[in-house]
Design an enzyme around this catalytic site. Sequence first.
Site, PDB file in Angstrom:
ATOM      1  N   GLU A 142     -53.298  18.682 -22.756  1.00 46.41           N
ATOM      2  CA  GLU A 142     -52.611  19.024 -24.005  1.00 46.41           C
ATOM      3  C   GLU A 142     -51.865  20.309 -23.718  1.00 46.41           C
ATOM      4  OE1 GLU A 142     -51.396  20.882 -26.907  1.00 46.41           O
ATOM      5  OE2 GLU A 142     -53.462  21.230 -27.549  1.00 46.41           O
ATOM      6  N   CYS A 155     -49.917  25.499 -30.733  1.00 43.98           N
ATOM      7  CA  CYS A 155     -49.025  24.606 -29.996  1.00 43.98           C
ATOM      8  C   CYS A 155     -48.273  23.672 -30.936  1.00 43.98           C
ATOM      9  CB  CYS A 155     -49.813  23.803 -28.970  1.00 43.98           C
ATOM     10  SG  CYS A 155     -51.196  22.885 -29.667  1.00 43.98           S
TER      11      CYS A 155
END
Length: 491
Positions: free
Chosen positions: A264, A298
């Site tokens: 990720e 993020c």
Amino acid sequence: MTANSFAPAGQTGPFAIPTELLIGEHWAPAASGKRIDVVNPSSGEVLTSIADGGVDEAIATVDAADAAAAGWAATPPRKRAEILLACFHAMMAQQEWLAQIISLENGKALTDARGEVAYAAEFFRWYAEEAVRINGELTMAPSGANRIMVQYQPIGIALLITPWNFPAAMATRKIAPALAAGCTCILKPAEETPLTALAVAEIMRRAGVPAGVVNVFNTSDPGPACSAMLHDPRVRKLSFTGSTEVGRILLREAADQVISSSMELGGNAPFLVLDDADLDEAIEGAMVAKMRNAGEACTAANRFYVQRGIHDAFVAKLCERMGALTVGAGTDAATQCGAMINQESIDKIERLVADAVDRGAEVRLGGKTLDRPGFFYPPSVIANVQPGSEILGTEVFGPVAAVMAFDDVDEAVALANATEYGLAAYVYTGDLKRGLQLAERIECGMVAVNRGLVSDAAAPFGGMKQSGLGREGAHHGMLEYCEAKYIAVSW
């Protein structure tokens, strides 16, 4: 319990947080005696120090995970589920205490920290439910010659590497599915925010997780230690959350032993507002998407593309809302926007804003580092950002909204997709059909339509392009820790 521990001043908690390495059943110091300082970003002061492990301690955690692996894999799914559910209840019982720890070492506002603890704990509850639903398959081969039986088995020891921005949630989002699948693991938290991970690990021990099933390894020199673990044939899974640059390095390391890797990585989320959107709803969504954790996420909205007919009103309202936020220490009850993690983050934000201004952008709000102790940057709005500005191609990871106007939907889609990243995106429109059509055209793993939050333990979290590989959360997240074994059967 180790003699080296940390208890936040003025806080009453269930235990003093151990500051050593969790190797099997023991909290062990680093053989070198080295320590890593943990700094409070709101003041710049050192909170405490933690053990600084090396290669030998890294392999010792693999030994501990290996010793526990067979027993944990053989533990009935219902028993694993009950332990995970106990972890959920134990975390929620200490929500306020854990939130204080997060705010101390991370700098985020208490409201954000409380939300993170609830989100983090939810992974334990969700995977307690999923642990008993690792279903196999039985089908007839098309030729009729045999049956095709598929079982899902634990993939093996997992190395879990987590970032500093969500020190509780990024840990549990990996640990919970690994344990549900029957894997043992080694958690390597970010050195900036290790106390939360250490506290969660001790909560899990007390909730009944057997020794060696979860190990915690901290280091100031992760390269050699992680390489050693990834070249140990007993390690079969790597799950990493962090920058794309580091992800590429880890993928190269994992390739030597052909280790299954979940990544990720970075994001550069576009936030599209069409002329027909409800302006007030779009502003509310923008505040969540941009200012959650002060932009250090993020999934944070990085680029705001607003259709020209609503652009000026959107910018004005966004400046009003962001300008009203209270900036302060994370642990202060009134704080709505906390500190950045370190000086390096401040330097990056300053560079991106300066580049945008040099290219013709206008600072409508903020835009200058605050002159106070700690690492603070104010909520900022930069309008009329020009194509080619570095802030449009780089994850800002701070409370800065970069806004551009667009004329038609095709232009907006092209702008949204003009990046190597593809993690999250946001679309606001009054036409649901058009919103869903846009969601299909945007090259992202997650798209929020008329809402500013995408994260959910029950949803598959992950990105396209250079934003990552695999998914976390949902049933998908548990299958990342499973091997599908096919057995050909005739009867």
